[in-house]
Design a protein around this motif. Sequence first.
Motif, short mmCIF file in Angstrom:
data_model
loop_
_atom_site.label_atom_id
_atom_site.label_comp_id
_atom_site.label_asym_id
_atom_site.label_seq_id
_atom_site.Cartn_x
_atom_site.Cartn_y
_atom_site.Cartn_z
N ILE A 1 -41.91 50.34 36.04
CA ILE A 1 -41.44 51.51 35.29
C ILE A 1 -40.43 51.10 34.23
O ILE A 1 -40.50 51.53 33.08
CB ILE A 1 -40.83 52.54 36.26
CG1 ILE A 1 -41.94 53.19 37.10
CG2 ILE A 1 -40.04 53.61 35.51
CD1 ILE A 1 -41.43 54.04 38.25
N GLN A 2 -39.49 50.24 34.61
CA GLN A 2 -38.46 49.77 33.68
C GLN A 2 -39.07 48.98 32.52
O GLN A 2 -38.64 49.10 31.37
CB GLN A 2 -37.45 48.91 34.44
CG GLN A 2 -36.21 48.53 33.64
CD GLN A 2 -35.11 47.99 34.55
OE1 GLN A 2 -35.15 48.13 35.78
NE2 GLN A 2 -34.11 47.37 33.96
N TYR B 1 -40.68 51.57 30.23
CA TYR B 1 -39.63 52.40 29.62
C TYR B 1 -38.89 51.62 28.52
O TYR B 1 -38.63 52.15 27.44
CB TYR B 1 -38.65 52.84 30.70
CG TYR B 1 -37.55 53.74 30.22
CD1 TYR B 1 -37.77 55.09 29.97
CD2 TYR B 1 -36.26 53.23 30.01
CE1 TYR B 1 -36.75 55.92 29.52
CE2 TYR B 1 -35.23 54.05 29.57
CZ TYR B 1 -35.49 55.39 29.32
OH TYR B 1 -34.48 56.19 28.88
N THR B 2 -38.58 50.36 28.80
CA THR B 2 -37.92 49.52 27.80
C THR B 2 -38.81 49.34 26.58
O THR B 2 -38.34 49.39 25.44
CB THR B 2 -37.59 48.14 28.39
OG1 THR B 2 -36.66 48.31 29.46
CG2 THR B 2 -36.99 47.22 27.34
N SER C 1 -38.69 52.75 24.59
CA SER C 1 -37.38 53.20 24.11
C SER C 1 -36.67 52.19 23.22
O SER C 1 -35.87 52.57 22.36
CB SER C 1 -36.49 53.54 25.31
OG SER C 1 -36.30 52.42 26.14
N ARG D 1 -42.86 59.80 37.90
CA ARG D 1 -41.80 60.42 37.10
C ARG D 1 -40.50 60.51 37.92
O ARG D 1 -39.41 60.23 37.41
CB ARG D 1 -42.22 61.82 36.66
CG ARG D 1 -43.27 61.86 35.55
CD ARG D 1 -43.67 63.30 35.30
NE ARG D 1 -44.65 63.45 34.24
CZ ARG D 1 -44.40 64.00 33.05
NH1 ARG D 1 -43.18 64.42 32.76
NH2 ARG D 1 -45.35 64.14 32.15
N ALA E 1 -38.76 57.17 38.25
CA ALA E 1 -38.07 56.80 37.00
C ALA E 1 -36.75 57.55 36.87
O ALA E 1 -35.71 56.97 36.53
CB ALA E 1 -38.97 57.09 35.81
N PHE F 1 -33.73 56.82 34.28
CA PHE F 1 -34.59 56.84 33.10
C PHE F 1 -35.01 58.28 32.83
O PHE F 1 -36.18 58.65 33.02
CB PHE F 1 -35.80 55.93 33.29
CG PHE F 1 -35.45 54.49 33.57
CD1 PHE F 1 -34.36 53.89 32.96
CD2 PHE F 1 -36.22 53.73 34.44
CE1 PHE F 1 -34.03 52.56 33.21
CE2 PHE F 1 -35.91 52.40 34.70
CZ PHE F 1 -34.80 51.82 34.09
N SER G 1 -35.49 60.10 30.24
CA SER G 1 -36.46 60.44 29.20
C SER G 1 -37.85 59.84 29.46
O SER G 1 -38.73 59.95 28.60
CB SER G 1 -35.95 59.98 27.83
OG SER G 1 -35.74 58.59 27.79
N PHE G 2 -38.04 59.24 30.63
CA PHE G 2 -39.35 58.67 30.95
C PHE G 2 -40.44 59.74 30.86
O PHE G 2 -41.50 59.52 30.27
CB PHE G 2 -39.32 58.06 32.36
CG PHE G 2 -40.59 57.36 32.76
CD1 PHE G 2 -40.79 56.01 32.48
CD2 PHE G 2 -41.60 58.04 33.43
CE1 PHE G 2 -41.96 55.36 32.85
CE2 PHE G 2 -42.77 57.41 33.81
CZ PHE G 2 -42.95 56.06 33.52
N HIS H 1 -41.48 60.56 27.35
CA HIS H 1 -42.39 59.56 26.78
C HIS H 1 -43.82 59.76 27.29
O HIS H 1 -44.78 59.53 26.55
CB HIS H 1 -41.91 58.15 27.13
CG HIS H 1 -40.62 57.76 26.48
ND1 HIS H 1 -40.37 57.93 25.13
CD2 HIS H 1 -39.49 57.20 26.99
CE1 HIS H 1 -39.16 57.49 24.84
NE2 HIS H 1 -38.61 57.05 25.95
#
Length: 242
Positions: free
Chosen positions: A41-42, A45-46, A49, A68, A71, A76, A78-79, A82
């Motif tokens: 997930i990270q 997400y990275t 973002s 979700r 995250a 996170f 705003s995951f 996105h």
Amino acid sequence: MSSLVPTGVDGLDSILSGGITAQSTVLVSGNPGTGKSIFGIQYLYTGVSEYDERGVYVSFEEDEDDIRAAAESVGFESFGEHVDDGDIVILDKRQMLREADFSTAVDRLLETIEDGDFDRLVLDSLSMFQLFFENEQEKRTYLLKFSDILKANGLTSLLINEQGAVFPETEVGLENFLTDGNIYFIQTPTESGVNRYVWVAKMRKQEIDTDIFPMEIGQGGIIIHERAAGFSMMGRTDSPSF
């Protein structure tokens, strides 16, 4: 020199000398609860973002709502936005396991990555994915083909693998030799809970630090304490090997 894709995990990118080699396929193995899914997930997400890189999360084990929630649990927030915007596409177990047929599941995935402009992919988990295969030869053939398809579509991918053994060298599967890199997430019990560690065992085409490093999971995701190398884990002071 090959370009590198940052994972977004503090400490890990330093261990990897900057990140994962672009368009490679990396196996991420460990026991349940070691942080493998959070890592995936990270990573996505990275990508969105910080680097404007779109991603795909393929899960054979979780629903989209669960992903979700995971995250958001580590900050996170705003995951989900996105995902709603289409910058992260989730193919969850309801879609991938709708029919117990390998071709249908893979076709659904291929349609997604070929129709979109994606840079990163996470498959969670390879253990479930491999249940489609009847024998080792079939598994080997399709894993090689699948990896080639991901690379051909410009994806830098993490394949998450559930592992039963506590220490990685006691359980080495065929998939370890069919990927470009191997990252192990390890946890050992303590009186107050568990200690978590990460070991980058292999990365083709790049220099890495093969020590075992302590890690934590908290708000902001995973953090690797790279300056704590050389410690003793369960009486071990040397780097493990197969």
